[in-house]
Scaffold this active site. Structure first.
Site, short mmCIF file in Angstrom:
data_model
loop_
_atom_site.label_atom_id
_atom_site.label_comp_id
_atom_site.label_asym_id
_atom_site.label_seq_id
_atom_site.Cartn_x
_atom_site.Cartn_y
_atom_site.Cartn_z
N GLY A 64 -17.47 4.71 -33.05
CA GLY A 64 -18.55 5.61 -32.63
C GLY A 64 -19.04 5.23 -31.24
N PRO A 100 13.20 -7.63 -16.93
CG PRO A 100 15.43 -7.35 -17.64
CD PRO A 100 14.58 -7.73 -16.43
N PRO A 115 0.82 -1.22 0.00
CG PRO A 115 -0.89 -1.61 1.55
CD PRO A 115 0.39 -2.19 1.02
CD GLU A 123 6.50 -7.56 -14.13
OE1 GLU A 123 7.34 -7.98 -13.32
OE2 GLU A 123 5.55 -6.83 -13.80
#
Ligand SMILES: Cc1cc2nc3c(=O)[nH]c(=O)nc-3n(C[C@H](O)[C@H](O)[C@H](O)COP(=O)(O)OP(=O)(O)OC[C@H]3O[C@@H](n4cnc5c(N)ncnc54)[C@H](O)[C@@H]3O)c2cc1C
Length: 387
Positions: free
Chosen positions: A345, A246, A133, A248
């Site tokens: 769109g 590297p 965290p 990853e």
């Protein structure tokens, strides 16, 4: 532009992957994964059985022994993403590129024997828990501790944003074994599902990758036996991470190119069938130019990614090469998918459409695996020679 990186073995394997996806990744299943926020174990086991995972696990442990050759993994990423199954690709990717390699490269004989056969078969799913965290980019700020006790370690702390965090059986976890925050104060330990004091917090509700679990983990006096210290020695955590990051980043680069390619194909098909003002949307000059830009960008991405895969297979992909690839490809991916959304769109905003889901999935590619700002720092250090 013709890609030259694959040979007939890769193309034969592509057929196996397509067949696997046709049988096991039906629309109903994918919808269920999105509702559950995770991939069911049956699918992971089927992937193990069909040889879709376990690619880099050595043959003596039941894998395909392809460590170092990323092309088979790239085929899995390409086909899974083209099928609109980003969460499945992500789940496989964390297992194969973020967890398994640590055991293959750094595991002791005993650790390899214990986990690799199950990781190849899908009985054990892997995760990598670094982020906390209070510490993401700055891993030296990590405060999850592993205190030495008789026969092992007591682990205390919390991790967050851990992909496969809830469903993983084997969590390669970055912990502080020393007193300070120098590189040698950190280690990797394998924490197993079911260890007392190891809890999964809530699954996080994300913008994209809805079928992949991303969880908070907490450790409260978790006893981790000494045999689970990765590589059998303390203080190697940073070195081990630096050696695998590297891969990853290469993996994220491949996924980014695969998503951009798929985004282009979906957009070409959609605009060819959609009409406005009495003509196909694909025939407006603006659409033609955007499609031309998208296709060209995708080819440049593949040229770059293929070169990186080749260097990786020779053991020559450096940390700054991988950082460049990661930030550049994920930013091109974002541009291509954004153009695809625009050309769809209003339907481009509706999550039923694969372009929309790929666009939402893609956003995190610029954040995780090392944020693109941190990637630029790595590259800047390398190209300027200044800290
Ligand atoms: C869906 C998802 C899945 C994830 N999966 C995993 C996982 O499986 N395992 C795992 O360990 N982690 C995982 N992460 C965590 C991810 O790697 C981190 O979120 C990421 O590294 C950024 O860390 P942070 O969130 O603490 O942001 P911070 O480090 O707080 O960064 C905040 C901002 O500051 C910028 N910043 C930080 N340092 C610098 C600097 N030196 N120079 C310039 N800018 C800087 C960052 O780029 C960012 O823009 C995942 C995250 C998400 C969202």
């Amino acid at each position: 532009m013709q890609r030259r990186i694959y040979d007939e073995d890769h193309e034969a394997f592509r057929d196996v992957v397509k067949e696997f996806l046709r049988r096991y990744a039906t629309n109903e299943r994918a919808e269920q994964w999105n509702r559950d926020g995770e991939i069911d174990r049956q699918t992971i086991l089927a992937a193990g059985e069909q040889g879709i995972i376990g690619l880099s696990v050595p043959e003596q442990f039941g894998g395909a022994g392809m460590i170092g050759d990323y092309r088979f993994r790239a085929v899995v990423n390409e086909e899974t993403i083209r099928a609109g199954l980003g969460s499945l690709a992500g789940t496989f990717g964390v297992h194969e590129d973020l967890a398994v390699p640590y055991l293959v490269h750094f595991g002791t004989e005993e650790q390899q024997q214990k986990w690799l056969p199950k990781m190849a078969s899908g009985e054990a799913l892997g995760a990598l828990a670094m982020t906390e965290p209070g510490a993401g980019s700055d891993l030296r700020g990590a405060t999850t501790t592993a205190k030495k006790v008789d026969g092992g370690y007591l682990v205390n702390g919390a991790k967050t944003f851990i992909s496969n965090g809830k469903t993983a059986d084997v969590v390669v976890t970055f912990v502080k074994t020393g007193e300070g925050n120098r590189a040698g104060d950190f280690s990797l330990v394998v924490i197993e599902h079911g260890m007392e004091g190891f809890e999964h917090g809530k699954k996080l509700d994300k913008m994209g990758f809805h079928g992949q679990d991303t969880a908070e983990l907490s450790f409260s006096d978790v006893f981790v036996p000494e045999a689970n210290l990765l590589g059998g020695r303390e203080g190697l955590g940073f070195v081990q991470l630096m050696q695998n990051l590297p891969l990853e980043r290469l993996s994220i680069g491949v996924c980014a190119a695969a998503a951009a390619q798929a985004g282009f194909e979906w957009t070409l098909e959609y605009t060819s069938n959609r009409t406005a003002f009495g003509q196909a949307v694909a025939d407006f000059q603006n659409s033609r130019f955007r499609l031309a830009d998208m296709a060209t960008t995708v080819e440049a991405m593949w040229a770059y990614v293929d070169q990186a895969m080749d260097l990786y297979s020779r053991g020559e992909l450096t940390a700054d090469d991988a950082a460049k690839l990661k930030f550049w490809c994920t930013e091109r991916e974002w541009e291509v998918l954004d153009a695809g959304v625009q050309l769809h769109g209003g339907y481009g905003y509706i999550t039923e459409y694969p372009i929309t889901r790929a666009f939402l999935d893609a956003r995190v590619h610029r954040i995780y695996g090392g944020s693109n700002e941190v990637m630029r720092e790595i590259v800047a250090r390398a190209v300027t020679g200044r800290k």
